[in-house]
Design a protein around this motif. Structure first.
Motif, short mmCIF file in Angstrom:
data_model
loop_
_atom_site.label_atom_id
_atom_site.label_comp_id
_atom_site.label_asym_id
_atom_site.label_seq_id
_atom_site.Cartn_x
_atom_site.Cartn_y
_atom_site.Cartn_z
N ILE A 6 0.89 -1.18 -0.20
CA ILE A 6 -0.03 -0.03 -0.03
C ILE A 6 1.01 1.13 -0.18
O ILE A 6 1.85 1.11 0.70
CB ILE A 6 -0.86 -0.06 1.45
CG1 ILE A 6 -1.89 -1.60 1.03
CG2 ILE A 6 -2.03 1.36 1.49
CD1 ILE A 6 -2.63 -1.70 0.14
N PRO A 17 -4.47 6.32 -0.65
CA PRO A 17 -3.94 5.17 -0.08
C PRO A 17 -4.33 3.89 -1.98
O PRO A 17 -5.41 3.52 -2.48
CB PRO A 17 -4.23 4.27 0.29
CG PRO A 17 -5.16 4.96 1.83
CD PRO A 17 -5.65 6.27 0.73
N ILE A 19 -2.46 0.10 -4.20
CA ILE A 19 -1.31 -0.95 -4.47
C ILE A 19 -0.57 -0.10 -5.22
O ILE A 19 -0.18 -0.76 -6.54
CB ILE A 19 -2.86 -1.83 -4.83
CG1 ILE A 19 -4.10 -1.52 -4.30
CG2 ILE A 19 -1.25 -3.27 -4.77
CD1 ILE A 19 -3.85 -2.29 -3.48
N ALA A 26 -6.47 1.29 -2.81
CA ALA A 26 -6.97 0.36 -2.22
C ALA A 26 -8.88 0.30 -1.96
O ALA A 26 -9.24 -1.03 -2.07
CB ALA A 26 -6.75 0.38 -0.62
N ALA A 57 -4.43 -4.68 0.49
CA ALA A 57 -6.01 -4.26 0.89
C ALA A 57 -6.75 -4.83 1.98
O ALA A 57 -7.10 -2.95 2.46
CB ALA A 57 -6.57 -3.82 0.00
#
Length: 76
Positions: A6, A17, A19, A26, A57
């Motif tokens: 993250i 946030p 990936i 996320a 996540a």
């Protein structure tokens, strides 16, 4: 808790946030799981992701909820 998959970049996706630095936040990944898709199905739809990204996540979302109070309705 440390999240290696993250990332947060203020210049990308409004600082949401994401990936692994991808333009995949996320939160929609978590929402997709909540909607009934399996991690394998998500990865087949978003091939830039790995199954481990989906699990991280979910762990991130669980930690985010744990860190704040949410307004809940009490059952009667």
């Amino acid at each position: 808790m440390n999240f290696e998959r993250i990332t947060v970049n203020p210049a990308q996706m409004g600082g949401a946030p994401c990936i692994r630095g991808l333009r995949i936040p996320a939160s929609p990944v978590v929402a997709t799981v909540a909607g009934g898709m399996s991690p394998d199905e998500i990865v087949s739809e978003l091939p830039d992701l790995a199954v481990d990204d989906v699990w991280e996540a979910l762990r991130f979302a669980a930690e985010a909820v744990r860190e704040r109070e949410l307004p809940l309705h009490r059952a009667a």
